[in-house]
Design an enzyme around this catalytic site. Structure first.
Site, PDB file in Angstrom:
ATOM      1  N   LEU A 194       0.838  -1.187   0.000  1.00  0.00           N
ATOM      2  CA  LEU A 194       0.000   0.000   0.000  1.00  0.00           C
ATOM      3  C   LEU A 194       0.874   1.237   0.000  1.00  0.00           C
ATOM      4  O   LEU A 194       1.676   1.435   0.930  1.00  0.00           O
ATOM      5  CB  LEU A 194      -0.913   0.046   1.233  1.00  0.00           C
ATOM      6  CG  LEU A 194      -1.963  -1.037   1.418  1.00  0.00           C
ATOM      7  CD1 LEU A 194      -1.358  -2.335   1.927  1.00  0.00           C
ATOM      8  CD2 LEU A 194      -3.019  -0.559   2.425  1.00  0.00           C
ATOM      9  N   GLY A 223       1.318   4.050   4.571  1.00  0.00           N
ATOM     10  CA  GLY A 223       2.181   3.195   3.762  1.00  0.00           C
ATOM     11  C   GLY A 223       2.539   1.902   4.452  1.00  0.00           C
ATOM     12  O   GLY A 223       3.087   1.915   5.541  1.00  0.00           O
ATOM     13  N   SER A 224       2.222   0.771   3.838  1.00  0.00           N
ATOM     14  CA  SER A 224       2.376  -0.482   4.567  1.00  0.00           C
ATOM     15  C   SER A 224       2.171  -1.676   3.651  1.00  0.00           C
ATOM     16  O   SER A 224       2.239  -1.560   2.428  1.00  0.00           O
ATOM     17  CB  SER A 224       1.366  -0.518   5.720  1.00  0.00           C
ATOM     18  OG  SER A 224       0.097  -0.098   5.264  1.00  0.00           O
ATOM     19  N   ARG A 225       1.848  -2.820   4.244  1.00  0.00           N
ATOM     20  CA  ARG A 225       1.689  -4.046   3.472  1.00  0.00           C
ATOM     21  C   ARG A 225       0.736  -4.982   4.203  1.00  0.00           C
ATOM     22  O   ARG A 225       0.729  -5.040   5.435  1.00  0.00           O
ATOM     23  CB  ARG A 225       3.063  -4.700   3.305  1.00  0.00           C
ATOM     24  CG  ARG A 225       3.065  -6.115   2.782  1.00  0.00           C
ATOM     25  CD  ARG A 225       4.490  -6.623   2.655  1.00  0.00           C
ATOM     26  NE  ARG A 225       4.580  -8.060   2.824  1.00  0.00           N
ATOM     27  CZ  ARG A 225       5.715  -8.754   2.835  1.00  0.00           C
ATOM     28  NH1 ARG A 225       6.858  -8.125   2.686  1.00  0.00           N
ATOM     29  NH2 ARG A 225       5.712 -10.055   3.001  1.00  0.00           N
TER      30      ARG A 225
END
Length: 401
Positions: A282, A368-370
């Site tokens: 993301l 912001g990440s996953r």
């Protein structure tokens, strides 16, 4: 609230507006039926009674503990709790007060009227005051049996709606549920919502701008937080999504770009020998509200410490991550919310015991990440590849065989 109900249970009337009523009725509303409900203390014409009646299907039954007389299809009005039959959902319209023992006895009486896997919904004031001793006992039981809470700030006084499940639900029951209404998703317009974190962030930016304007009126320092207010709020946007009805479909847990689709081994989540893992990155421009990829019962939830590497890099495998483990009708499924270089906070809203519908909101990751979805490798077929763009709750990323 009538004196007989106050005497039989340690309850006093509570101010319940439309938003609180919707949160209290959420578990009854999301159940497709046939279902049974018990509503304790709601008066004729109240928003809560209206919300529950709106959710009443042709095969549903509702018992209302009240001295007000009225009639409606599928509704039975009783004057004493001893006349009530066990129900799938018990909703308390009043505030539990008195001593801790009073609260314990009231909760025990209501617990005894729940069917196996049933849910008790009640509201308590956020601010300390009347009923604080009772609230201590409620908090203790929420810690032990709570399966979700909603904060309703637009209420006088502000309330927190708790849902308690004293006996486990089943994966089969979760498969039939609709995504639950949650106050953390604040409606704007045209199917667009904003997560409550975004409302708070917007308010902080505006407050900082106002403070800077007062403290340093001759400078333009106030322009920085003012300019950030809308972009920061937009990060927390939470649009409505169309969820595929196909029972064999597994949906994306978030928006973003597929990083990898691979078969791995991981013994942290049970006896499954091999997993199909689909990882999605993301960016800060993606919607960061996370969705359940399948319907299921939350059986475990834990956080593992680690670093904060950029989420698209292999090192992110060892970042701080929150794992939510679901029992589904197709086996165990795991969703990981991973932090990234900028993301430092994971919001989790699905404690152990929760029942999640497919596509239901269950948390978010900031900036912001996953997300990683783990599926049993021998029963799931991937339908996406690295580089594909996916939309949370809508894109089918895999299919059960």
């Amino acid at each position: 609230m009538t004196q007989s109900i106050v005497t039989e249970l340690a309850l006093v009337p509570a101010r319940i507006n439309d938003r609180t009523a919707r949160a209290l009725a959420a578990e009854f509303t999301r159940h497709p039926g046939p279902k049974s409900g018990l509503l304790v203390g709601a008066e004729v014409g109240s928003p809560l009674l209206a919300a529950v009646l709106d959710a009443l299907g042709p095969d549903d039954t509702l018992t209302v503990l009240s001295e007000d007389t009225f009639s409606a299809p599928g509704v039975e009005v009783i004057e004493k709790l001893s006349q009530a039959k066990p129900a799938d959902v018990v909703i308390v319209a009043g505030q539990i007060v008195g001593s801790a023992d009073d609260a314990h006895d009231t909760l025990a009486a209501l617990r005894g009227l729940l069917n196996p896997g049933g849910v008790l919904s009640l509201a308590v004031p956020v601010l300390p005051g009347t009923g604080s001793q009772a609230n201590d006992e409620i908090a203790r039981q929420v810690t032990a049996y709570g399966v979700g809470s909603d904060l309703v700030l637009r209420s006088t006084p502000p309330l927190r709606v708790h849902r308690l499940r004293f006996t486990p639900g089943s994966a089969e029951a979760a498969a039939d549920l609709a995504p639950a209404y949650r106050t953390s998703s604040v409606p704007l317009a045209g199917g667009m919502n904003i997560d409550s974190n975004g409302v708070a962030a917007f308010g902080i930016c505006v407050g900082l701008a106002a403070g800077a304007k007062v403290l340093a009126p001759r400078t333009k320092l106030w322009l920085l937080p003012a300019a950030l207010a809308l972009p920061v709020a937009a990060f927390f946007r939470d649009p409505e999504r169309t969820i595929p009805e196909d029972p064999s479909a597994v949906v994306a847990a978030s928006d973003g770009k597929v990083l990898s689709v691979e078969r791995i081994t991981d013994d942290r989540f049970g006896e499954q020998v091999e997993w199909l893992r689909i990882a999605v990155f993301l960016s800060v421009l993606d919607v960061h509200v996370n969705r359940a990829p399948v319907a299921g019962r939350v059986v475990d939830s834990f956080v593992e410490d680690g670093g904060f590497a950029a989420a698209m890099k292999p090192e992110a495998e060892h970042n701080v991550a929150a794992y939510t483990v679901l029992d589904s009708t197709h086996g165990r499924v795991v969703v990981a919310q991973r932090t990234g270089l900028i993301a430092r906070r994971i919001v989790r809203r699905a404690p152990v015991g929760s029942m999640l519908a497919k596509g239901e909101r269950y948390g978010l990751i900031r900036f912001g990440s996953r997300t990683d979805v783990y599926l049993p490798a021998d029963t799931a077929e991937p339908l996406v590849a690295p580089g594909d763009r996916v939309v949370g709750a809508s894109t089918v990323i895999a299919r059960w065989l």
